[in-house]
Write an enzyme that holds these catalytic residues in place. Structure first.
Site, PDB file in Angstrom:
ATOM      1  N   HIS A  56       0.761  -1.175  -0.187  1.00  0.00           N
ATOM      2  CA  HIS A  56      -0.042   0.007   0.005  1.00  0.00           C
ATOM      3  C   HIS A  56       0.952   1.346   0.100  1.00  0.00           C
ATOM      4  CE1 HIS A  56       1.041  -1.040   4.029  1.00  0.00           C
ATOM      5  NE2 HIS A  56       1.020   0.368   4.259  1.00  0.00           N
ATOM      6  N   CYS A  57       2.060   1.318   0.151  1.00  0.00           N
ATOM      7  CA  CYS A  57       3.060   2.488   0.416  1.00  0.00           C
ATOM      8  C   CYS A  57       4.166   2.593  -0.770  1.00  0.00           C
ATOM      9  CB  CYS A  57       3.653   2.261   1.804  1.00  0.00           C
ATOM     10  SG  CYS A  57       2.355   2.921   3.057  1.00  0.00           S
ATOM     11  N   VAL A  58       5.028   1.636  -0.745  1.00  0.00           N
ATOM     12  CA  VAL A  58       6.512   1.866  -1.403  1.00  0.00           C
ATOM     13  C   VAL A  58       5.949   1.912  -2.925  1.00  0.00           C
ATOM     14  CG1 VAL A  58       8.270   1.017  -2.104  1.00  0.00           C
ATOM     15  CG2 VAL A  58       7.619   0.841   0.481  1.00  0.00           C
TER      16      VAL A  58
END
Length: 456
Positions: free
Chosen positions: A276-278
Site C-alpha cells: 500500500h505504500c512503497v
C-alpha cells in the site's frame, strides 16, 4: 501567552480522558488506531462505509491480520470502542482521525476522493474545539490546500474554531516488533494551537511523538520515507540484473556488502514492488512536483526499474524452461506466495499478480500456493482473461506434476525443502533456497544456477 478557551477545554478533556476520538476508515490503519486509543482510556467511535466491516467489529471480530480479536473484543464488549455507519455521530466526538485510502488512478495521479468525502462528512458536524487529524498518505500540501478548504465550508476557521493537524500513518503489516502504538509518530499542525492540541491527545496514545513545523513537513516526511525505500530497492533490483549478466551471486554480494559497519544499509532484490505504500507513495511527490515544473528523476527511474522486474522474472522462467526443452505455452507453473510481503494476507500491488497474468497470457497453465490467501478473483485486478484462482496445496505428488515452481513471496509457513526435493525446476526470486540442496534445478534472479544433485 495565554491559551484560547477552546484549547484549554480540549486539553482538559484529554487530561481527564473524556475526549472521544472518532476514527474515519476502519482498515489496517484506522482499526489499530482505534484499539490503541481505547486501550489508553479514550472512548472511541469508529466510522466506516462498509456494513461488513462495521458488523464484524460490533461482533468483536477483527478483519485486520495484525490485530487479534482478543484485543478487540473486550473493548467492544465494555463499550469503549464502538463502530457505526452513521456519520452524523461525528458530532459526538471531540477529535477525528481520518484514515481513508489515497490510491493512484490509472495514470498514477493521486485520488483524494476519499479524503474529500471524509472532510465533507466532518464539516457537516464540526463543533468548536474539534481536533481533526489527517493520517492518510498523500502529497505535501493536501492538508492545507485540500482538506482545510473542505472543512472551512462549515463556516469555521482552522486555528480559531477548530484544530487541524497531519500525522502520517507508519503501519508495517506483518511487523512483529513495530506496531501502531510503539512506532514514533510524526505530527505537524496548521498553527501552534493546532499542534498543541494534536500532541496533547496523540502523546497519550502513542509511545513517542515527533513534532515538526508544519503539515507540509509531516506530509513530505512520510513520502520521503517510502521514496527512500523504493529507490534503494530499485538499486538492489538493478544489481540483480547486473549479477545475472556477470554470473555473480547477487545474494553473496549483498551479504558481503552488509558486513560494512557504516555507510551501507541492506536492501534486497525481488520480483517487483507491492503493498500500500512503497509502490504508490513516491508518485504523490512526483505528481506534486510536476505541477511545479520540477522533474523527480530518481523517482521516475527507480519506478521504471522496479516495474520491469516482473517481466524479468517471467523471462527467467521462460529461459529456464527452454533449457528443459519446454515452452511456456502448455507448461504447468506454480507461483509460490501471492501476497505482496511475507506472512500477510494482502494482495495490493503484489508482483505475483502480474507474474501470474503474464504467464497466463503466454499460454501457461497457472496455479498458486499461499497459506494466507485462499482465493484470487482476477477480474478485480483487470485481467483480460479473468478467472478464479484457488490456492493449491503443496505435496510431493502435486509438486512433481508442475514443470516449474516460482518463489515470489517467502512466507515462513512454506516448506521450501519439500519444494526443492520434489520439483524439477525452481525459480527463486527471494534467495530463500540458496543454502539448501535438493532434487530441483534452482534459478535465481542473479548469479549462477544451482544444478540438480546428480549434476553437481
Amino acid at each position: 501567552m495565554s491559551q484560547s478557551p477552546l484549547l484549554e477545554r480540549f486539553l482538559k478533556k484529554v487530561e481527564d480522558r473524556s475526549a472521544r476520538l472518532g476514527v474515519v476508515g476502519l482498515g489496517y490503519v484506522g482499526l489499530p488506531l482505534a484499539v490503541v486509543a481505547a486501550e489508553k482510556g479514550f472512548p472511541c467511535l469508529g466510522l466506516d462505509v462498509s456494513p461488513e466491516v462495521v458488523d464484524g467489529i460490533k461482533a468483536g471480530r477483527s478483519h485486520v491480520q495484525d490485530l487479534p480479536q482478543e484485543r478487540l473484543r473486550p473493548l467492544v464488549e465494555e463499550g469503549s470502542l464502538q463502530a457505526t455507519l452513521d456519520f452524523s455521530r461525528l458530532g459526538q466526538c471531540d477529535a477525528v482521525s481520518i484514515c481513508v485510502p489515497t490510491p493512484l488512478n490509472k495514470i498514477k495521479d493521486p485520488d483524494l476522493s476519499y479524503v474529500v468525502e471524509a472532510g465533507r462528512q466532518i464539516s457537516r458536524h464540526l463543533k468548536p474545539g474539534h481536533l481533526i487529524v489527517l493520517e492518510s498518505t498523500t502529497f505535501p500540501g493536501t492538508t492545507r490546500e485540500v482538506l482545510l478548504e473542505v472543512l472551512e465550508t462549515s463556516g469555521k476557521k482552522a486555528g480559531e474554531d477548530f484544530f487541524l493537524c497531519y500525522s502520517p500513518e507508519r503501519v508495517d503489516p506483518g511487523n512483529r516488533i513495530w506496531n501502531a502504538g510503539n512506532t514514533p509518530k510524526v505530527m505537524g499542525g496548521l498553527s501552534d494551537d493546532c499542534l498543541q492540541a494534536g500532541l496533547s491527545l496523540y502523546q497519550e496514545i502513542f509511545d513517542e511523538m515527533v513534532p515538526v513545523s508544519s503539515p507540509e513537513a509531516a506530509e513530505l516526511t512520510k513520502v520521503y520515507e517510502n521514496t527512500y525505500r523504493m529507490i534503494n530497492i530499485a538499486l538492489a533490483n538493478e544489481l540483480a540484473q547486473v549479477c545475472d549478466r556477470l554470473q555473480v551471486d547477487v545474494w553473496e554480494v549483498i551479504e558481503a556488502a552488509a558486513t560494512k559497519p557504516f555507510g551501507f544499509m541492506k536492501f534486497t532484490p525481488g520480483p517487483g514492488l507491492g503493498g500500500h505504500c512503497v509502490p504508490v507513495d513516491p508518485h504523490y511527490l512526483s505528481w506534486k512536483m510536476r505541477a511545479l515544473s520540477f522533474k523527480t528523476r530518481m523517482i521516475e527511474l527507480a519506478s521504471e526499474i522496479n516495474s520491469e522486474m516482473t517481466a524479468f522474472v517471467v523471462r527467467k522462467v521462460a529461459d529456464a524452461l527452454n533449457l528443459e526443452s519446454k515452452p511456456v505455452r502448455g507448461s504447468k507453473i506454480l507461483v509460490v506466495g501471492a501476497a505482496y510481503k511475507p506472512d500477510v494476507d494482502d494482495l495490493r500491488e503484489s508482483p505475483a499478480l502480474e507474474i501470474l497474468r503474464r504467464l497466463q497470457e503466454m499460454g501457461a497453465q497457472i496455479a498458486y500456493h499461499d497459506p494466507h490467501i485462499p482465493e484470487i478473483e482476477t477480474a478485480a485486478f483487470g485481467w483480460p482473461q479473468p478467472c478464479t484462482l484457488r490456492s493449491r496445496e503443496i505435496s510431493q505428488t502435486a509438486l512433481e506434476s508442475y514443470d516449474a515452481a516460482v518463489i515470489v513471496t517467502h512466507h515462513s509457513a512454506i516448506d521450501y525443502q519439500l519444494l526443492l526435493d520434489h520439483s524439477g525446476l525452481v525459480v527463486d526470486t527471494r534467495g530463500v533456497t540458496r543454502r539448501m540442496s535438493g532434487r530441483a534445478r534452482v534459478v535465481t534472479l542473479g548469479g549462477r544456477e544451482s544444478r540438480k544433485e546428480g549434476q553437481r
